[in-house]
Motif scaffolding. Structure first.
Motif, PDB file in Angstrom:
ATOM      1  N   GLN A  69       0.815  -1.208   0.000  1.00  0.00           N
ATOM      2  CA  GLN A  69       0.000   0.000   0.000  1.00  0.00           C
ATOM      3  C   GLN A  69       0.848   1.257   0.000  1.00  0.00           C
ATOM      4  OE1 GLN A  69      -2.740  -0.568   3.370  1.00  0.00           O
ATOM      5  NE2 GLN A  69      -2.713  -2.719   2.780  1.00  0.00           N
ATOM      6  N   GLY A  70       2.158   1.090  -0.074  1.00  0.00           N
ATOM      7  CA  GLY A  70       3.033   2.252  -0.153  1.00  0.00           C
ATOM      8  C   GLY A  70       3.229   2.972   1.165  1.00  0.00           C
ATOM      9  N   THR A  85       5.667  11.070   1.476  1.00  0.00           N
ATOM     10  CA  THR A  85       4.949  11.493   0.276  1.00  0.00           C
ATOM     11  C   THR A  85       5.927  12.092  -0.720  1.00  0.00           C
ATOM     12  OG1 THR A  85       3.103  12.014   1.715  1.00  0.00           O
ATOM     13  CG2 THR A  85       2.953  12.804  -0.530  1.00  0.00           C
ATOM     14  N   ALA A  93       1.877   9.159  -8.326  1.00  0.00           N
ATOM     15  CA  ALA A  93       0.637   8.429  -8.126  1.00  0.00           C
ATOM     16  C   ALA A  93      -0.579   9.340  -8.294  1.00  0.00           C
ATOM     17  CB  ALA A  93       0.616   7.782  -6.751  1.00  0.00           C
ATOM     18  N   PHE A  94      -0.402  10.620  -8.003  1.00  0.00           N
ATOM     19  CA  PHE A  94      -1.537  11.537  -8.045  1.00  0.00           C
ATOM     20  C   PHE A  94      -1.459  12.518  -9.210  1.00  0.00           C
ATOM     21  CE2 PHE A  94      -0.963  10.281  -3.585  1.00  0.00           C
ATOM     22  CZ  PHE A  94      -2.197   9.661  -3.393  1.00  0.00           C
ATOM     23  N   ARG A  96      -1.477  12.312 -13.178  1.00  0.00           N
ATOM     24  CA  ARG A  96      -1.707  11.301 -14.211  1.00  0.00           C
ATOM     25  C   ARG A  96      -1.573  11.861 -15.617  1.00  0.00           C
ATOM     26  NH1 ARG A  96      -0.479   7.166 -12.276  1.00  0.00           N
ATOM     27  NH2 ARG A  96      -1.337   6.233 -14.150  1.00  0.00           N
ATOM     28  N   VAL A 186      -2.696  10.054   1.102  1.00  0.00           N
ATOM     29  CA  VAL A 186      -2.346   8.704   0.655  1.00  0.00           C
ATOM     30  C   VAL A 186      -3.368   8.138  -0.324  1.00  0.00           C
ATOM     31  CG1 VAL A 186      -1.122   8.220   2.803  1.00  0.00           C
ATOM     32  CG2 VAL A 186      -3.502   7.518   2.551  1.00  0.00           C
ATOM     33  N   ALA A 187      -4.476   8.822  -0.501  1.00  0.00           N
ATOM     34  CA  ALA A 187      -5.486   8.342  -1.436  1.00  0.00           C
ATOM     35  C   ALA A 187      -6.290   9.524  -1.960  1.00  0.00           C
ATOM     36  CB  ALA A 187      -6.424   7.325  -0.767  1.00  0.00           C
ATOM     37  N   ALA A 188      -6.813   9.389  -3.149  1.00  0.00           N
ATOM     38  CA  ALA A 188      -7.640  10.445  -3.723  1.00  0.00           C
ATOM     39  C   ALA A 188      -8.626   9.829  -4.700  1.00  0.00           C
ATOM     40  CB  ALA A 188      -6.779  11.487  -4.440  1.00  0.00           C
ATOM     41  N   ARG A 189      -9.738  10.512  -4.880  1.00  0.00           N
ATOM     42  CA  ARG A 189     -10.719  10.084  -5.875  1.00  0.00           C
ATOM     43  C   ARG A 189     -10.964  11.237  -6.833  1.00  0.00           C
ATOM     44  NH1 ARG A 189     -16.037   7.352  -3.874  1.00  0.00           N
ATOM     45  NH2 ARG A 189     -14.606   5.585  -4.044  1.00  0.00           N
ATOM     46  N   TYR A 242      -5.062  12.652 -19.536  1.00  0.00           N
ATOM     47  CA  TYR A 242      -5.103  12.121 -18.173  1.00  0.00           C
ATOM     48  C   TYR A 242      -5.137  10.609 -18.339  1.00  0.00           C
ATOM     49  CZ  TYR A 242      -6.961  11.529 -13.381  1.00  0.00           C
ATOM     50  OH  TYR A 242      -7.168  11.192 -12.067  1.00  0.00           O
ATOM     51  N   ARG A 243      -4.068   9.948 -17.908  1.00  0.00           N
ATOM     52  CA  ARG A 243      -3.925   8.517 -18.192  1.00  0.00           C
ATOM     53  C   ARG A 243      -4.372   7.655 -17.013  1.00  0.00           C
ATOM     54  NH1 ARG A 243       1.185   6.264 -21.287  1.00  0.00           N
ATOM     55  NH2 ARG A 243      -0.117   7.117 -22.945  1.00  0.00           N
ATOM     56  N   VAL A 244      -5.163   6.652 -17.330  1.00  0.00           N
ATOM     57  CA  VAL A 244      -5.649   5.716 -16.318  1.00  0.00           C
ATOM     58  C   VAL A 244      -5.316   4.290 -16.760  1.00  0.00           C
ATOM     59  CG1 VAL A 244      -7.657   4.899 -15.033  1.00  0.00           C
ATOM     60  CG2 VAL A 244      -7.588   7.246 -15.867  1.00  0.00           C
ATOM     61  N   ASP A 245      -4.646   3.553 -15.901  1.00  0.00           N
ATOM     62  CA  ASP A 245      -4.381   2.141 -16.183  1.00  0.00           C
ATOM     63  C   ASP A 245      -5.362   1.297 -15.401  1.00  0.00           C
ATOM     64  OD1 ASP A 245      -2.120   1.975 -18.026  1.00  0.00           O
ATOM     65  OD2 ASP A 245      -1.028   3.060 -16.466  1.00  0.00           O
TER      66      ASP A 245
ATOM     67  N   ALA B 188      -6.230  -2.530 -19.442  1.00  0.00           N
ATOM     68  CA  ALA B 188      -6.544  -1.503 -20.428  1.00  0.00           C
ATOM     69  C   ALA B 188      -5.937  -0.185 -19.984  1.00  0.00           C
ATOM     70  CB  ALA B 188      -8.052  -1.356 -20.613  1.00  0.00           C
ATOM     71  N   ASP B 190      -6.615   3.908 -20.508  1.00  0.00           N
ATOM     72  CA  ASP B 190      -7.459   4.970 -21.041  1.00  0.00           C
ATOM     73  C   ASP B 190      -6.703   6.286 -21.004  1.00  0.00           C
ATOM     74  OD1 ASP B 190      -9.661   3.460 -21.639  1.00  0.00           O
ATOM     75  OD2 ASP B 190     -10.843   4.039 -19.896  1.00  0.00           O
ATOM     76  N   ASP B 191      -6.662   6.976 -22.140  1.00  0.00           N
ATOM     77  CA  ASP B 191      -6.143   8.342 -22.165  1.00  0.00           C
ATOM     78  C   ASP B 191      -7.337   9.270 -22.300  1.00  0.00           C
ATOM     79  OD1 ASP B 191      -3.444   7.983 -21.765  1.00  0.00           O
ATOM     80  OD2 ASP B 191      -2.996   7.706 -23.886  1.00  0.00           O
ATOM     81  N   LEU B 192      -7.547  10.092 -21.265  1.00  0.00           N
ATOM     82  CA  LEU B 192      -8.753  10.902 -21.197  1.00  0.00           C
ATOM     83  C   LEU B 192      -8.487  12.342 -21.607  1.00  0.00           C
ATOM     84  CD1 LEU B 192      -9.818   9.483 -17.746  1.00  0.00           C
ATOM     85  CD2 LEU B 192     -10.972   9.031 -19.905  1.00  0.00           C
ATOM     86  N   VAL B 244     -11.975   7.757 -10.938  1.00  0.00           N
ATOM     87  CA  VAL B 244     -10.656   7.149 -10.791  1.00  0.00           C
ATOM     88  C   VAL B 244     -10.255   7.211  -9.319  1.00  0.00           C
ATOM     89  CG1 VAL B 244      -8.248   7.222 -11.513  1.00  0.00           C
ATOM     90  CG2 VAL B 244     -10.023   8.019 -13.068  1.00  0.00           C
ATOM     91  N   ASP B 245      -9.896   6.056  -8.768  1.00  0.00           N
ATOM     92  CA  ASP B 245      -9.384   6.034  -7.396  1.00  0.00           C
ATOM     93  C   ASP B 245      -7.872   5.901  -7.444  1.00  0.00           C
ATOM     94  OD1 ASP B 245     -11.650   6.222  -5.556  1.00  0.00           O
ATOM     95  OD2 ASP B 245     -12.335   4.402  -6.550  1.00  0.00           O
ATOM     96  N   LEU B 246      -7.208   6.858  -6.826  1.00  0.00           N
ATOM     97  CA  LEU B 246      -5.750   6.886  -6.821  1.00  0.00           C
ATOM     98  C   LEU B 246      -5.241   6.579  -5.431  1.00  0.00           C
ATOM     99  CD1 LEU B 246      -5.427  10.292  -8.711  1.00  0.00           C
ATOM    100  CD2 LEU B 246      -5.197   8.015  -9.711  1.00  0.00           C
ATOM    101  N   LYS B 248      -1.299   5.700  -3.115  1.00  0.00           N
ATOM    102  CA  LYS B 248       0.134   5.476  -3.116  1.00  0.00           C
ATOM    103  C   LYS B 248       0.399   4.024  -3.421  1.00  0.00           C
ATOM    104  CE  LYS B 248       2.760   7.153   0.265  1.00  0.00           C
ATOM    105  NZ  LYS B 248       3.129   7.560   1.646  1.00  0.00           N
TER     106      LYS B 248
END
Lengths: 248, 248
Positions: A69-70, A85, A93-94, A96, A186-189, A242-245, B188, B190-192, B244-246, B248
DNA sequence: GAGTGGTCTAGACCACAAA
DNA sequence: TTGTGGTCTAGACCACTCG
């Protein structure tokens, strides 16, 4: 040796949890409440195992979860430390943003504005505020010679006292939150939408009013899951995405 | 008992890897090449441990990694099975839409169009095509009584023969790819970006031309990392967001 | 050389699911 | 009742880092 946060069966809430989970939660709590601050070195594995009354293998399973979990960093021969951090991986991580050439984009600050204000009812709700005073930070950042983002942050004054004394603020805010205010993100949405540029965004990003902008509405949280920052970022996605994997 | 894919030190490429990693990769290979197809039940842990020549604990460490990646599912008393894309969690992993009320959104199909075509040079590159024939699938989907997305997919004919025979296509495409064509999507990217609506999108989504739409440009890959599908989704983000949930 | 985390084993016992 | 995965232990040996 018994520990209050690794207590035995007398704690009804924890009695059902496996030992490795109890050790994990006990250590997470120490990191969350500052007994083990960022950068602190943990006792070695045999000590921790003895302290929590578990075997080497069980203790390692707990540490592996925290590492995944880092929250901690482990190096052979060096020991285990609470992650900062500041570490590069945590910053990325935050953030993108990638350009069409496949390179990461780190926008540089162009301008910023800071003001103290009263939170709206929605903000009070989202930030779980007991006291409605907030900072409003607006920042414009650029890349490759042009403005690419307009970010509006809302920060509780209670968590970030004297924020105004630190201006100009550094480009990377989350490491700064941690070092200056002991507020670790440590986390964001992010909730992403496409929005037409309003007058302020159009001026800041040099586009026509109504031009499509990518909007990222963020709630950033600390280790305890408490909301620390609200952020609404508007991105001009020309040559940037804005890249999402995603994965199973 | 020795196995070709869990070979001993004679394999120079693997000799440096720890045993648990070798077992993990050997099992991943079996899933990827179809020896262990989706839904198949694996031998029990003692058998696998014996087969790979490792102990119970080491074998379990390898299985835990595969489980964490969503490749296998394990249930006490039942055994270990290769995960199906059909499973709810896997479907949601690639569908990141939420409404403002905090509920997941699954758009329903409104219309679809399928045609065979020749791939552009860029598509040949992105799909790593040896043969340029592709399907072009265009789909419009809706939610709560209005059209919310226009999706344009590009699929290699070589991987999806006779795709046209399956129309109308099901709403969830990835489980269908797996069951009908043995093409499992496990990752996958995604590039947004935010894009102005073109004429076709404006008509399909009932907005003005130039209205801001959220664009998700996707490359979907199988277990071997090979690109399986290109997808360009345009979303009308009114009351809906791409979440998107980010961490660490 | 002393201390650290990383790997691996062999065996025990448990909780759960299905026949 | 049988077989499955889940937990836990005690101890061994290795690779790495640093003084």
């Amino acid at each position: 040796m018994s520990e209050t946060d690794a207590s035995g069966p007398e704690d009804a809430r924890l009695v059902a949890l496996p030992l490795y989970k109890r050790a994990e939660e006990a250590m997470r709590a120490r990191i969350a409440d500052g007994r083990w601050p960022p950068g602190a070195r943990l006792p070695n594995e045999p000590r921790l195992a003895e302290e929590f009354g578990v075997s080497h293998g069980t203790l390692r399973k707990a540490l592996a979860a925290l590492e995944a979990q880092g929250l901690v960093e482990r190096r052979p021969g060096r020991g285990t430390r609470v992650a900062r951090t500041t570490d590069e991986a945590a910053v990325y991580a935050f953030l993108r943003l990638w350009d069409t050439g496949g390179e990461r984009v780190i926008p540089e600050p162009l301008s910023e504005a800071l003001a103290e204000d009263t939170a709206t009812p929605a903000e009070v709700e989202e930030l779980a505020l007991a006291e409605p005073r907030v900072w409003r930070l607006t920042r414009c950042r650029g890349h490759a010679g042009r403005a690419v983002s307009l970010e509006r942050m809302v920060l509780p004054v209670a968590r970030f006292p004297e924020l105004g004394a630190h201006r100009p603020l550094p480009n990377s805010l989350y490491p700064f939150y941690e070092s200056a205010f002991r507020q670790s993100v440590v986390a964001a949405r992010d909730d992403l939408t496409a929005e037409p540029a309003d007058a302020e965004a159009a001026a800041a990003l040099s586009v026509a009013e109504g031009a499509p902008l990518l909007c990222a509405a963020r709630v950033a949280r600390n280790l305890s899951g408490e909301p620390v920052e609200l952020r609404r970022s508007l991105y001009l996605t020309a040559g940037i995405a804005y890249r999402v994997d995603l994965s199973k």
